[in-house]
Design an enzyme around this catalytic site. Sequence first.
Site, short mmCIF file in Angstrom:
data_model
loop_
_atom_site.label_atom_id
_atom_site.label_comp_id
_atom_site.label_asym_id
_atom_site.label_seq_id
_atom_site.Cartn_x
_atom_site.Cartn_y
_atom_site.Cartn_z
N SER A 139 49.49 46.43 19.30
CA SER A 139 49.92 45.29 20.89
C SER A 139 48.72 44.21 21.09
CB SER A 139 49.83 46.05 22.37
OG SER A 139 50.02 45.37 23.44
N TYR A 152 48.16 53.21 27.82
CA TYR A 152 48.39 52.13 27.17
C TYR A 152 47.63 51.88 26.04
CZ TYR A 152 51.65 48.96 24.95
OH TYR A 152 52.45 47.88 24.08
P1 NAD Z 1 62.22 49.82 24.16
O1 NAD Z 1 61.80 49.99 25.54
O2 NAD Z 1 63.13 48.29 23.84
O3 NAD Z 1 61.37 50.35 22.40
C1 NAD Z 1 61.10 51.40 22.20
C2 NAD Z 1 61.78 52.60 21.24
O4 NAD Z 1 61.30 53.10 21.62
C3 NAD Z 1 63.13 52.69 22.34
O5 NAD Z 1 64.24 52.78 20.78
C4 NAD Z 1 63.12 54.05 22.04
O6 NAD Z 1 64.42 54.96 21.94
C5 NAD Z 1 62.03 54.81 21.73
N1 NAD Z 1 61.33 56.27 22.05
C6 NAD Z 1 60.88 55.66 22.82
N2 NAD Z 1 60.04 57.08 23.41
C7 NAD Z 1 60.47 57.62 22.34
C8 NAD Z 1 60.17 58.73 21.58
N3 NAD Z 1 59.63 59.61 22.53
N4 NAD Z 1 60.32 59.52 20.76
C9 NAD Z 1 61.41 58.45 19.90
N5 NAD Z 1 61.88 57.18 20.19
C10 NAD Z 1 61.44 56.54 21.55
O7 NAD Z 1 60.06 48.79 23.61
P2 NAD Z 1 59.49 47.60 22.87
O8 NAD Z 1 59.11 46.62 23.51
O9 NAD Z 1 60.60 47.25 21.84
O10 NAD Z 1 57.81 48.42 22.24
C11 NAD Z 1 58.16 48.64 21.29
C12 NAD Z 1 56.67 49.18 20.21
O11 NAD Z 1 56.32 47.81 20.69
C13 NAD Z 1 55.83 49.50 22.05
O12 NAD Z 1 54.93 50.35 20.54
C14 NAD Z 1 55.26 49.08 22.44
O13 NAD Z 1 53.95 49.46 22.96
C15 NAD Z 1 55.09 47.82 21.45
N6 NAD Z 1 54.95 46.95 21.46
C16 NAD Z 1 55.82 45.67 22.94
C17 NAD Z 1 55.27 44.30 23.93
C18 NAD Z 1 56.64 43.55 24.58
O14 NAD Z 1 56.07 42.79 25.24
N7 NAD Z 1 57.95 44.58 24.49
C19 NAD Z 1 54.43 44.34 23.01
C20 NAD Z 1 53.55 44.71 22.56
C21 NAD Z 1 53.22 45.69 21.76
#
Ligand code: NAD
Length: 256
Positions: A139, A152
């Site tokens: 991130s 985080y």
């Molecule tokens: P999201 O909530 O849409 O998806 C998260 C996914 O992780 C889902 O498929 C969920 O089922 C799975 N998950 C959660 N806990 C779990 C566990 N204990 N075991 C297995 N699977 C699990 O979130 P997202 O925004 O798509 O985030 C995905 C990644 O991207 C994360 O690592 C997040 O930190 C990172 N990220 C997101 C953003 C953003 O703006 N959305 C920005 C930077 C980084």
Amino acid sequence: MNLTGKTALVTGSTSGIGLGIAQVLAQAGATLILNGFGDVEAAKDAVAQYGKTPGYHGADLSDEAQIADMMRYAASEFGGVDILVNNAGIQHVSPVETFPVEKWNAIIAINLSSVFHTTRLALPGMRARNWGRIINIASVHGLVASKEKSAYVAAKHGVVGLTKTIALETAQTGITCNALCPGWVLTPLVQQQIDKRIAEGAPPDVARDALLAEKQPSREFVTPEQLGELALFLCSDGAAQVRGVAWNMDGGWVAQ
Ligand code: NAD
């Protein structure tokens, strides 16, 4: 770019960024293994439209034993993992003094320790084939901090450090390890933070725009598809010497 013959495991791929990356890799011909909670059938269908029914393992990534079971499944059913996308992650927003200890532990386990466990278990097979791509979804919070996101930010800085170490340990092989550092992407993880502002009284449009305006100069969300395209590039031969990089795609967030 043709990934036919390659198996890609994307953790947390039932939603958001993980599902977007899984779809791009599937479109390029890779065989996918999905993981995550929620609407698993919808995620499978979204990937299957590109031609191959994906595998699925429902490991809870906070549990080392379940991760080991998922990696055994990948080895026995698919011959191992060629492309490992460590994407699963959760968020909790709270000042450090009141940050719930169980949330700290869960975020470190899911966002950081799971990357260590999947990687250590995938590497022997990658080394045997002398080819692999490890792509860690960190991130912008792996590069800079924001208040009230202690666990985080700590986990994502940890992912960036772990990425560099793995890149050095594999530097003389056909395996690369890099991190992607997205800014705001409109997924359920971010919608929760917009919803919090709405609950505090902001109209939906104002809440969304204020979230972007605070950090992301483009004032536009990054999309899962754009992150998928970058992941696809990292899988290419052209990226064979991209090693240990933390690559931000963030609408200008960390340029400030
Ligand atoms: P999201 O909530 O849409 O998806 C998260 C996914 O992780 C889902 O498929 C969920 O089922 C799975 N998950 C959660 N806990 C779990 C566990 N204990 N075991 C297995 N699977 C699990 O979130 P997202 O925004 O798509 O985030 C995905 C990644 O991207 C994360 O690592 C997040 O930190 C990172 N990220 C997101 C953003 C953003 O703006 N959305 C920005 C930077 C980084």
